[in-house]
Structures are given as structure tokens and as C-alpha cells.
Design a protein around this motif. Structure first.
Motif, PDB file in Angstrom:
ATOM      1  N   LYS A  77      -3.401  -7.368  17.829  1.00  0.00           N
ATOM      2  CA  LYS A  77      -2.416  -6.477  18.445  1.00  0.00           C
ATOM      3  C   LYS A  77      -2.747  -6.205  19.906  1.00  0.00           C
ATOM      4  O   LYS A  77      -3.910  -6.119  20.302  1.00  0.00           O
ATOM      5  CB  LYS A  77      -2.353  -5.139  17.695  1.00  0.00           C
ATOM      6  CG  LYS A  77      -2.132  -5.236  16.185  1.00  0.00           C
ATOM      7  CD  LYS A  77      -0.770  -5.775  15.840  1.00  0.00           C
ATOM      8  CE  LYS A  77      -0.465  -5.693  14.359  1.00  0.00           C
ATOM      9  NZ  LYS A  77      -1.361  -6.513  13.523  1.00  0.00           N
TER      10      LYS A  77
ATOM     11  N   VAL B  48       2.504  -6.628  19.020  1.00  0.00           N
ATOM     12  CA  VAL B  48       1.665  -7.837  18.973  1.00  0.00           C
ATOM     13  C   VAL B  48       1.464  -8.347  20.391  1.00  0.00           C
ATOM     14  O   VAL B  48       0.343  -8.572  20.836  1.00  0.00           O
ATOM     15  CB  VAL B  48       2.294  -8.919  18.077  1.00  0.00           C
ATOM     16  CG1 VAL B  48       1.450 -10.189  18.104  1.00  0.00           C
ATOM     17  CG2 VAL B  48       2.441  -8.401  16.653  1.00  0.00           C
TER      18      VAL B  48
ATOM     19  N   ALA C  29       1.884  -8.153  10.910  1.00  0.00           N
ATOM     20  CA  ALA C  29       0.937  -7.175  10.371  1.00  0.00           C
ATOM     21  C   ALA C  29      -0.487  -7.713  10.376  1.00  0.00           C
ATOM     22  O   ALA C  29      -1.448  -6.951  10.543  1.00  0.00           O
ATOM     23  CB  ALA C  29       1.346  -6.773   8.956  1.00  0.00           C
ATOM     24  N   THR C  30      -0.645  -9.022  10.211  1.00  0.00           N
ATOM     25  CA  THR C  30      -1.980  -9.626  10.155  1.00  0.00           C
ATOM     26  C   THR C  30      -2.405 -10.243  11.490  1.00  0.00           C
ATOM     27  O   THR C  30      -3.502 -10.798  11.592  1.00  0.00           O
ATOM     28  CB  THR C  30      -2.026 -10.709   9.063  1.00  0.00           C
ATOM     29  OG1 THR C  30      -0.992 -11.680   9.311  1.00  0.00           O
ATOM     30  CG2 THR C  30      -1.798 -10.099   7.681  1.00  0.00           C
TER      31      THR C  30
ATOM     32  N   ARG D 115       2.166  -2.166  13.025  1.00  0.00           N
ATOM     33  CA  ARG D 115       1.233  -1.818  14.109  1.00  0.00           C
ATOM     34  C   ARG D 115      -0.148  -1.484  13.549  1.00  0.00           C
ATOM     35  O   ARG D 115      -1.178  -1.790  14.153  1.00  0.00           O
ATOM     36  CB  ARG D 115       1.787  -0.618  14.880  1.00  0.00           C
ATOM     37  CG  ARG D 115       0.935  -0.147  16.041  1.00  0.00           C
ATOM     38  CD  ARG D 115       1.534   1.103  16.647  1.00  0.00           C
ATOM     39  NE  ARG D 115       2.849   0.855  17.187  1.00  0.00           N
ATOM     40  CZ  ARG D 115       3.793   1.790  17.315  1.00  0.00           C
ATOM     41  NH1 ARG D 115       3.569   3.031  16.921  1.00  0.00           N
ATOM     42  NH2 ARG D 115       4.956   1.475  17.838  1.00  0.00           N
TER      43      ARG D 115
ATOM     44  N   SER E  70      -1.450  -2.807  10.954  1.00  0.00           N
ATOM     45  CA  SER E  70      -1.994  -4.001  10.286  1.00  0.00           C
ATOM     46  C   SER E  70      -2.071  -3.850   8.775  1.00  0.00           C
ATOM     47  O   SER E  70      -3.037  -4.270   8.136  1.00  0.00           O
ATOM     48  CB  SER E  70      -3.379  -4.353  10.864  1.00  0.00           C
ATOM     49  OG  SER E  70      -3.300  -4.548  12.261  1.00  0.00           O
ATOM     50  N   ASP E  71      -1.024  -3.243   8.188  1.00  0.00           N
ATOM     51  CA  ASP E  71      -0.937  -3.080   6.735  1.00  0.00           C
ATOM     52  C   ASP E  71       0.236  -3.914   6.216  1.00  0.00           C
ATOM     53  O   ASP E  71       1.379  -3.449   6.201  1.00  0.00           O
ATOM     54  CB  ASP E  71      -0.736  -1.607   6.379  1.00  0.00           C
ATOM     55  CG  ASP E  71      -0.842  -1.347   4.877  1.00  0.00           C
ATOM     56  OD1 ASP E  71      -0.528  -2.274   4.094  1.00  0.00           O
ATOM     57  OD2 ASP E  71      -1.207  -0.225   4.480  1.00  0.00           O
TER      58      ASP E  71
END
Length: 427
Positions: free
Chosen positions: A330, A288, A326-327, A253, A255-256
Motif C-alpha cells: 500500500k 495501493v 487487499a493483499t 486499505r 489488507s483484510d
């Protein structure tokens, strides 16, 4: 006695780790040094000093110490301790150390309440599980909870070096421990000091003498053999499971991708393929969501591949899914929309379905007024016509708010344009 017991600290200053509790001037340290001990619950993983600290605190308080383990203690055991309150040994009060309190049932925990209330028994309980889930509320309200944390490697290393010195003294010959060996044992124990000391003992007992026959040298290879995978703290029904699952979702969530694959790796190293798959599936829609609607189909394909492949190969498609999400952009707009709608429904804020959109595919529906005014959107330009769908009591209620991402804003622009044209046409 195991080395961990033979080398057990005798003062709070000798305890490694837990400086948030034991540092001079901290609340817990001041309480322990005062000798006026309240009822306390020590919460944390095994091997981090809960029992050791309880013993030292009891000694400083000068109270009679009794120890029970929740896995084996019966109600009779508890009553036997209560009976000692009327004896000379219990005149100054009893300090009861109750290990693994989560295994006592509600009735057993209630047996202690009266005596905790009047102070004749002081309870120090320890648990590896979240006390708010497993300890009776009346016990919680009479106790202060202190959380013990996994010990940092640099602190564990102090205990490891002390343990090698202890073993050398007991065996009567030098034991050489290269710095890399002490570092490896300290790192591999996962913050569990007891595990690190067990590894030291195994290294010393399982290593032969050097060529001269008068000393031993512990090699990194030998340390790796005895330490194995002790760093894994994981229990599919315990806090560690939910902590890792939570960390996985929050990392995606947030983005790591690096943190995401780290926590995914911890799930997979523990062999918990099903939990990893379920959590990745829900993240695809919850976090997402509509910012990348195709994501859920891709993640489902990755999960299906992983389940068909099994481990270890299944880790590859799951890593693909985790990194993709992650990338990805969202949006939690779908989650917020259904949550708001569920809140209305569960609170009883709804009324009858409008007659125009009730089921009309049966004889007699028209006589009941069902479906008579319904207009089929496909019969109109842009496949759209304005009509009421929500119940009368919720007319105008908005649950879904378009997210600020490119995909949802494109959808918003599309529908804003269509609805504006239809309003203009109605004029």
C-alpha cells in the motif's frame, strides 16, 4: 393489528436489544426513569425499537402524547398540536413523537423552535437517516441524539420465541418452533425485530396442521420461504450505502481480503454493481497507488469485465480486484501529494509559471521571453537536467514524499543517484 403491534413491549425491561441505552444505570435509562424528558432524537434503522421506546418514555413521563409522521405531516398538523397548548389537555406540556423527521422541510421544523425553547413541547423525533445531514441545526442544538443499533440475533431470538407463544395463545393450539427455526428467523432479519415478528406471523398463518390436525410445526424450509432476504439493509441514497462503501475501502486499505469480499458481496447482493466498480477504481490509486502502479490497470480491466458481464458473473472479476488490492503493498503518497498541492492552489499560494517552461510554440513567443532558457532533458545524460519548474513563490516546495515500499524506494534510489552525479558534474 400486526403481531409486531400486538406484542409491543410495555416497559423498557421488555425491549430487546439497545442495552447500551436501556441497561439500568445508563444515562438514557436514568433520564427515562426520572420522568424529566429532554428533547431527543432517536437515530437508527427501522424495526429496532425507536417508536416503542418513545411510547414507554412518554407514558412514564405522564405527558400528553401526540404522534406525527414526517412523511404525511403538514404545517397545519403541527400548528394544531401547538394550539392544544392553551387547552386543559396541554396544561402539563405536550410530548410530541415525530417519526421520520427528515421528511419535514426546514420551515416545518422551525415552527417547533419557539415551543421547544420554552419547554411547552418536548420533542422525541426519530429518523433512519443521519440527523446531522437531515435535521435543521437549530433543532439539533436543542436536542440530544441517541443512536439505536440493529438488534443482535440472540436478542431477536427472545422476541421470536415470545411471538410464537403469543400466536399459539391467540390461535388456541400448540405451535412447535424448532430451535433452528428460531435461530434462522433471528439471524435473517438483519437486526430488524419487526421483520422477525412479521416472519413469525407469516409462518404461523402459512403453515398447515400436522397429521393429527391439532397442532402446527414450523419447518426450516417454511421459515426460509417467508424470511427471504430480509437481512439486507441497503439504500443507495442512505447511510447503509455509505457505511458499506466505507467498510469496503477501509478493509482493502487495512489488507483484510476476507472483510473486503464480505462488503463487496453486500454491495453486489443489493444489485449495486456501479457503486462497487467506482469504489474499487478509486482504491487502486488512493490506497495501493505507487506501491504497485500496475494495479490500477488490472483493476480497470476487472471493472470493465464486470460491467460487460453483468451480475451474477461480474462478481468474479470484482472479487479478483478486491483481493488483489487487499493483499497488495500500500501507498497513499500520490493522494497526499495532490492533496498538499490542491491546498496550496485553493489557498492562493501560487504565482506565475516560470518563463522558461511557458508555451513557446507560436510566433512571437521568443520576443516575450518565453522558453528561451528552457533545456530539454532528453538532450542531457540520463535524460535529466536541473532547472526550475515550480513558480518562484513555491520554489523548493515538496509535495511528493517517496513511500517506504519497494517500488517507490527503488525509484527514489534511481533519482537520488542521477541527481547526485549531475551535482558532482556541475562542480
Amino acid at each position: 393489528m400486526p403481531l409486531a403491534d400486538r406484542i409491543r413491549p410495555q416497559t423498557l425491561d421488555e425491549v430487546v436489544g439497545q442495552q447500551h441505552l436501556l441497561a439500568p444505570g445508563s444515562v438514557f435509562r436514568n433520564i427515562a426513569d426520572s420522568g424529566q424528558i429532554p428533547n431527543m432524537i432517536f437515530y437508527g434503522p427501522s424495526g429496532v425499537g425507536k417508536t416503542t421506546v418513545a411510547r414507554i418514555v412518554a407514558k412514564q413521563a405522564g405527558k400528553e402524547l401526540h404522534r406525527l409522521n414526517g412523511t404525511t405531516a403538514s404545517t397545519a398538523d403541527i400548528k394544531q398540536i401547538i394550539a392544544e397548548l392553551d387547552t386543559f389537555s396541554g396544561a402539563g406540556g405536550i410530548l410530541l413523537y415525530l417519526d421520520e423527521i427528515q421528511y419535514l422541510n426546514k420551515k416545518q421544523q422551525q415552527t417547533l423552535l419557539e415551543f421547544l425553547e420554552d419547554g411547552s413541547i418536548t420533542l422525541i423525533a426519530s429518523t433512519t437517516e443521519n440527523p446531522y445531514f437531515y435535521v435543521y441545526n437549530a433543532i439539533l442544538s436543542r436536542s440530544t441524539i441517541f443512536e439505536f443499533r440493529p438488534v443482535e440475533p440472540q436478542e431477536v431470538k427472545r422476541a421470536v420465541l415470545r411471538a410464537f407463544e403469543k400466536m399459539a395463545g391467540e390461535m388456541g393450539y400448540p405451535i412447535h418452533c424448532p430451535d433452528e427455526v428460531a435461530d434462522y428467523i433471528a439471524q435473517s432479519c438483519g437486526g430488524d425485530v419487526r421483520k422477525s415478528l412479521n416472519a413469525v406471523e407469516l409462518c404461523c398463518n402459512g403453515t398447515g396442521f400436522d397429521e393429527g390436525g391439532e397442532e402446527k410445526t414450523i419447518t426450516l424450509e417454511r421459515a426460509m420461504q417467508v424470511a427471504q432476504r430480509s437481512a439486507m439493509r441497503y439504500d443507495r441514497d442512505g447511510d447503509a450505502h455509505y457505511d458499506v462503501m466505507s467498510a469496503l475501502q477501509k478493509s482493502i486499505r487495512g489488507s483484510d481480503p476476507d472483510a473486503a469480499v464480505h462488503y463487496l458481496a453486500r454491495l453486489l447482493a443489493a444489485g449495486d454493481l456501479p457503486s462497487a466498480c467506482r469504489r474499487l477504481l478509486v482504491i487502486a490509486s488512493e490506497d495501493v497507488g505507487l506501491a504497485y502502479p500496475q494495479c490500477v490497470a488490472i483493476v480497470k480491466a476487472c471493472v470493465d469485465s464486470a460491467l460487460q458481464l453483468g451480475l451474477p458473473e461480474g462478481r468474479i472479476p470484482l472479487a479478483q480486484a478486491a483481493i488483489l488490492m487487499a493483499t497488495a503493498p500500500k501507498s497513499n503518497s500520490a493522494n497526499l501529494a495532490i492533496a498538499a498541492a490542491m491546498a496550496d492552489v485553493e489557498a492562493g499560494r501560487y504565482s506565475d509559471v516560470p518563463a522558461s517552461i511557458k508555451d513557446a510554440h507560436y510566433g512571437g513567443a521568443a520576443k516575450m521571453g518565453r522558453g528561451l532558457s528552457y533545456r530539454l532533458p532528453h538532450d542531457y545524460p540520463d535524460h535529466y537536467v536541473a532547472q526550475q519548474y515550480l513558480p518562484d513563490s513555491l520554489r523548493g516546495r515538496v509535495y511528493y514524499q517517496y513511500g517506504p515500499n519497494k517500488t517507490e524506494q527503488a525509484a527514489k534510489a534511481y533519482w537520488d543517484g542521477i541527481k547526485a552525479r549531475h551535482k558532482e558534474g556541475e562542480k
